[in-house]
Design a protein around this motif. Structure first.
Motif, PDB file in Angstrom:
ATOM      1  N   THR A   8     -68.888  24.453   4.814  1.00  0.00           N
ATOM      2  CA  THR A   8     -67.969  24.410   5.956  1.00  0.00           C
ATOM      3  C   THR A   8     -67.011  23.218   5.892  1.00  0.00           C
ATOM      4  N   CYS A   9     -67.121  22.409   4.834  1.00  0.00           N
ATOM      5  CA  CYS A   9     -66.238  21.246   4.662  1.00  0.00           C
ATOM      6  C   CYS A   9     -64.779  21.704   4.657  1.00  0.00           C
ATOM      7  N   LEU A  14     -62.693  12.289   5.862  1.00  0.00           N
ATOM      8  CA  LEU A  14     -63.238  11.283   6.766  1.00  0.00           C
ATOM      9  C   LEU A  14     -64.528  10.668   6.218  1.00  0.00           C
ATOM     10  N   CYS A  15     -65.379  11.477   5.617  1.00  0.00           N
ATOM     11  CA  CYS A  15     -66.640  10.956   5.081  1.00  0.00           C
ATOM     12  C   CYS A  15     -66.380   9.973   3.941  1.00  0.00           C
ATOM     13  N   GLU A  49     -73.055   7.566   9.923  1.00  0.00           N
ATOM     14  CA  GLU A  49     -71.797   7.551  10.683  1.00  0.00           C
ATOM     15  C   GLU A  49     -70.848   8.631  10.162  1.00  0.00           C
ATOM     16  N   ALA A  50     -70.786   8.799   8.835  1.00  0.00           N
ATOM     17  CA  ALA A  50     -69.950   9.845   8.249  1.00  0.00           C
ATOM     18  C   ALA A  50     -70.443  11.220   8.675  1.00  0.00           C
ATOM     19  N   GLN A  51     -71.758  11.416   8.676  1.00  0.00           N
ATOM     20  CA  GLN A  51     -72.328  12.696   9.094  1.00  0.00           C
ATOM     21  C   GLN A  51     -71.972  12.999  10.544  1.00  0.00           C
ATOM     22  N   CYS A  54     -68.153  13.873  11.072  1.00  0.00           N
ATOM     23  CA  CYS A  54     -67.566  15.022  10.371  1.00  0.00           C
ATOM     24  C   CYS A  54     -67.099  16.077  11.385  1.00  0.00           C
ATOM     25  N   PRO A  55     -65.792  16.379  11.423  1.00  0.00           N
ATOM     26  CA  PRO A  55     -65.288  17.335  12.414  1.00  0.00           C
ATOM     27  C   PRO A  55     -65.764  18.764  12.178  1.00  0.00           C
TER      28      PRO A  55
END
Length: 62
Positions: A8-9, A14-15, A49-51, A54-55
């Motif tokens: 779904t990326c 952002l990550c 934080e990246a997880q 993630c939008p």
């Protein structure tokens, strides 16, 4: 702990911006990937934080 970027990326990056030691962009697919090794303890907070940021909700912890 390990992280996995699922299908779904959306390739927003952002990550990678949040935790470049764990995530990178795949030049061929245009989506993010994570390193395959266990995350060093010092990187856990920024990987989490990246997880959370993630939008697309594409980052899974495994």
């Amino acid at each position: 702990m390990k992280y996995h970027v699922n299908e779904t990326c959306i390739g927003c990056g952002l990550c990678v911006a949040t935790c470049p030691a764990v995530f990178k962009m795949n030049d061929e697919t245009g989506i993010a990937e994570s390193i395959t090794a266990d995350i060093p303890a010092i990187m856990e907070d920024s990987a989490k934080e990246a997880q959370e940021g993630c939008p697309a909700g594409a980052i899974e912890s495994v």
